[in-house]
Design an enzyme around this catalytic site. Sequence first.
Site, PDB file in Angstrom:
ATOM      1  N   LYS A   1      23.649  16.520  55.771  1.00 40.44           N
ATOM      2  CA  LYS A   1      22.446  17.012  55.080  1.00 40.44           C
ATOM      3  C   LYS A   1      21.417  17.458  56.101  1.00 40.44           C
ATOM      4  O   LYS A   1      20.850  16.645  56.832  1.00 40.44           O
ATOM      5  CB  LYS A   1      21.816  15.912  54.216  1.00 40.44           C
TER       6      LYS A   1
ATOM      7  N   THR B   1      10.899   6.436  61.564  1.00 35.06           N
ATOM      8  CA  THR B   1      11.211   5.007  61.545  1.00 35.06           C
ATOM      9  C   THR B   1      11.096   4.458  60.120  1.00 35.06           C
ATOM     10  O   THR B   1      11.903   3.627  59.697  1.00 35.06           O
ATOM     11  CB  THR B   1      10.303   4.260  62.534  1.00 35.06           C
TER      12      THR B   1
ATOM     13  N   GLU C   1      18.580   6.940  64.878  1.00 39.03           N
ATOM     14  CA  GLU C   1      17.790   7.488  65.990  1.00 39.03           C
ATOM     15  C   GLU C   1      16.412   7.761  65.416  1.00 39.03           C
ATOM     16  O   GLU C   1      16.241   8.685  64.620  1.00 39.03           O
ATOM     17  CB  GLU C   1      18.391   8.797  66.519  1.00 39.03           C
TER      18      GLU C   1
ATOM     19  N   CYS D   1      11.484  13.414  69.633  1.00 39.03           N
ATOM     20  CA  CYS D   1      11.414  11.949  69.644  1.00 39.03           C
ATOM     21  C   CYS D   1      11.321  11.417  71.076  1.00 39.03           C
ATOM     22  O   CYS D   1      10.861  10.303  71.283  1.00 39.03           O
ATOM     23  CB  CYS D   1      12.588  11.344  68.889  1.00 39.03           C
TER      24      CYS D   1
ATOM     25  N   GLU E   1       3.372   7.655  66.822  1.00 39.25           N
ATOM     26  CA  GLU E   1       4.096   8.888  67.108  1.00 39.25           C
ATOM     27  C   GLU E   1       3.407  10.015  66.341  1.00 39.25           C
ATOM     28  O   GLU E   1       3.313   9.986  65.119  1.00 39.25           O
ATOM     29  CB  GLU E   1       5.560   8.775  66.651  1.00 39.25           C
TER      30      GLU E   1
HETATM   31  P1  NAP Z   1      11.977  11.979  57.627  1.00 44.52           P
HETATM   32  O1  NAP Z   1      11.400  11.904  56.276  1.00 44.52           O
HETATM   33  O2  NAP Z   1      12.443  10.743  58.264  1.00 44.52           O
HETATM   34  O3  NAP Z   1      13.182  13.063  57.558  1.00 44.52           O
HETATM   35  C1  NAP Z   1      14.371  13.037  58.315  1.00 44.52           C
HETATM   36  C2  NAP Z   1      15.568  13.363  57.429  1.00 44.52           C
HETATM   37  O4  NAP Z   1      15.745  12.304  56.471  1.00 44.52           O
HETATM   38  C3  NAP Z   1      15.403  14.633  56.603  1.00 44.52           C
HETATM   39  O5  NAP Z   1      16.660  15.258  56.464  1.00 44.52           O
HETATM   40  C4  NAP Z   1      14.923  14.086  55.283  1.00 44.52           C
HETATM   41  O6  NAP Z   1      15.159  14.932  54.191  1.00 44.52           O
HETATM   42  C5  NAP Z   1      15.750  12.824  55.162  1.00 44.52           C
HETATM   43  N1  NAP Z   1      15.193  11.825  54.248  1.00 44.52           N
HETATM   44  C6  NAP Z   1      13.908  11.679  53.816  1.00 44.52           C
HETATM   45  N2  NAP Z   1      13.811  10.647  52.972  1.00 44.52           N
HETATM   46  C7  NAP Z   1      15.051  10.127  52.831  1.00 44.52           C
HETATM   47  C8  NAP Z   1      15.591   9.049  52.081  1.00 44.52           C
HETATM   48  N3  NAP Z   1      14.830   8.281  51.302  1.00 44.52           N
HETATM   49  N4  NAP Z   1      16.918   8.781  52.175  1.00 44.52           N
HETATM   50  C9  NAP Z   1      17.699   9.531  52.973  1.00 44.52           C
HETATM   51  N5  NAP Z   1      17.243  10.568  53.694  1.00 44.52           N
HETATM   52  C10 NAP Z   1      15.940  10.865  53.631  1.00 44.52           C
HETATM   53  O7  NAP Z   1      10.967  12.678  58.604  1.00 44.52           O
HETATM   54  P2  NAP Z   1       9.831  13.754  58.214  1.00 44.52           P
HETATM   55  O8  NAP Z   1       9.153  13.384  56.931  1.00 44.52           O
HETATM   56  O9  NAP Z   1      10.453  15.083  58.282  1.00 44.52           O
HETATM   57  O10 NAP Z   1       8.820  13.600  59.411  1.00 44.52           O
HETATM   58  C11 NAP Z   1       7.819  12.608  59.390  1.00 44.52           C
HETATM   59  C12 NAP Z   1       7.599  12.019  60.771  1.00 44.52           C
HETATM   60  O11 NAP Z   1       8.793  11.394  61.210  1.00 44.52           O
HETATM   61  C13 NAP Z   1       7.295  13.016  61.862  1.00 44.52           C
HETATM   62  O12 NAP Z   1       5.961  13.386  61.885  1.00 44.52           O
HETATM   63  C14 NAP Z   1       7.744  12.254  63.082  1.00 44.52           C
HETATM   64  O13 NAP Z   1       6.750  11.375  63.485  1.00 44.52           O
HETATM   65  C15 NAP Z   1       8.929  11.479  62.598  1.00 44.52           C
HETATM   66  N6  NAP Z   1      10.214  12.171  62.935  1.00 44.52           N
HETATM   67  C16 NAP Z   1      10.951  11.711  63.961  1.00 44.52           C
HETATM   68  C17 NAP Z   1      12.125  12.349  64.291  1.00 44.52           C
HETATM   69  C18 NAP Z   1      12.969  11.895  65.430  1.00 44.52           C
HETATM   70  O14 NAP Z   1      13.827  12.651  65.914  1.00 44.52           O
HETATM   71  N7  NAP Z   1      12.831  10.678  65.882  1.00 44.52           N
HETATM   72  C19 NAP Z   1      12.559  13.460  63.584  1.00 44.52           C
HETATM   73  C20 NAP Z   1      11.786  13.903  62.502  1.00 44.52           C
HETATM   74  C21 NAP Z   1      10.627  13.239  62.200  1.00 44.52           C
HETATM   75  P3  NAP Z   1      14.112  16.093  53.737  1.00 44.52           P
HETATM   76  O15 NAP Z   1      14.896  17.331  53.893  1.00 44.52           O
HETATM   77  O16 NAP Z   1      13.783  15.836  52.317  1.00 44.52           O
HETATM   78  O17 NAP Z   1      12.951  16.026  54.639  1.00 44.52           O
END
Ligand code: NAP
Length: 454
Positions: free
Chosen positions: A154, A209, A229, A263, A356
């Site tokens: 996904k 996280t 990760e 990250c 972060e």
């Molecule tokens: P996120 O919500 O953790 O999204 C990462 C992935 O997980 C996306 O494909 C997302 O789908 C999916 N996801 C979201 N909710 C889920 C759930 N309940 N069950 C399974 N999968 C789910 O991250 P974000 O909202 O895009 O970003 C928010 C913050 O997270 C950023 O500002 C940053 O601080 C942090 N972040 C960290 C990393 C890293 O590499 N460590 C990467 C991205 C973000 P969708 O397509 O619906 O978004």
Amino acid sequence: MSTYTIINPTTETAVRDVALADIAQTDAIIMKAATAFETWRKVNPGDRARLLRKFAAIVDDHIEELAQLEVLNSGHTIGNARWEAGNVRDVLNYYSAAPERLFGRQIPVPNGIDVTFKEPLGVVGIIVPWNFPMPIAGWGFGPALAAGNTVVLKPAELTPLTAIRLGELALLAGIPEGVFNVIPGKGSIVGERFVTNPIVRKVVFTGSTTVGKQIMRGSADQVKRVTLELGGKSANIIFANADIEKAAAGAPGAVFDNAGQDCCARSRILVERSVYEKFMSHFESAVKKFRVEDPSLDSAEMGPLISAGQLARVKEYVPDNSEVAFQGSKPEGPGYWFAPTVLTPKDESDRAYREEIFGPVVSVLPFEDEADAIRIANNSEYGLSGSIWSRDIGQAVRVSRAVEAGNLSVNSNSSVRYWTPFGGYKQSGLGRELGPDALDSFTETKNVFFDTQA
Ligand code: NAP
Ligand code: MG
């Protein structure tokens, strides 16, 4: 069927609509992957290796197309995007050697022979964030497929275009239908279903996280395997004896690359007090020279943020009363731009220093001595990456052993090499990707005893 309109973050214009899967469609594709597993696992090792090498070659033929697609969808600089597509090729080539080398062991035991096998898990679910759509996908599907698993992937809702294309390229390479499946959709629907559908035997998640904890909690119900990760707040530690000019010249790229949406971003710079002024003056000229511009230009070092939402989140961390030391530039006009920003917080309790941000914002703090540097670096719930700048070999060894983080570099800011393990300490994650041991997270060890007594 619901759709999502992809927005080019550089121009704020619509690129195209992508259909989003619902739960029934997700389940149907998971079932297809389960059926494909029965034949894929039996493909003989040499043939599976050849198919992965073919997949790598086809990706190589499409590097420019994939890179341009990432510039369009994600606003990555073209230089980065070419590297990212090349990384998918390299990871596929690296793990194409695995099917023929998936060795078990023969262990001495009384009264018989004991052998271990590395068996594939079945269907592996990979959930990818929007910050590095291509590499993060490849770090999952490369070793997963090599070990004999089938994959449902996904992509993030915001950035599915390169993943969709990689799915098509896999078929072009001759990877059988159903082995590598890309399912665009929402995290709360498709991603969540990877956790709850028992046919999916493992979830590889990269992202926040907060969501990572939810995945881990959800996976407990079925004792489902997880690799996580997650976030980071990595330290770039600069000792007085280091090459200060070199450390300062590299520091903008170490945090502002990919507009800070990394990250591994070194978003906390810790500088020994005696060289603080010297470092800051070199760092300021490097930040002012950092090229923030149209990411399709070869000269671009940083493009826009991924979305209006991410821009708003980043802005919140830099309110009007922030301790801004200096800022870089950003273009006028459309696009989700945020200028590289350097903060000098009063102490470690500052929110922008601790959390972060995932944007081009860095905090600089002075430290007194080696012990102080280690204490400050480790005063974080995260532990993903970091850099240590020192010309004293003993000190570089001591500090790299003492910093609680999974990926460190000394006199360098490099974080990711596909030959070496990658992953986090503490709340930065669980498990390791890449490197020679990644196959272990995509296999079960099976032990078989053969009684040889007459
Ligand atoms: P996120 O919500 O953790 O999204 C990462 C992935 O997980 C996306 O494909 C997302 O789908 C999916 N996801 C979201 N909710 C889920 C759930 N309940 N069950 C399974 N999968 C789910 O991250 P974000 O909202 O895009 O970003 C928010 C913050 O997270 C950023 O500002 C940053 O601080 C942090 N972040 C960290 C990393 C890293 O590499 N460590 C990467 C991205 C973000 P969708 O397509 O619906 O978004
Ligand atoms: Mg989210």
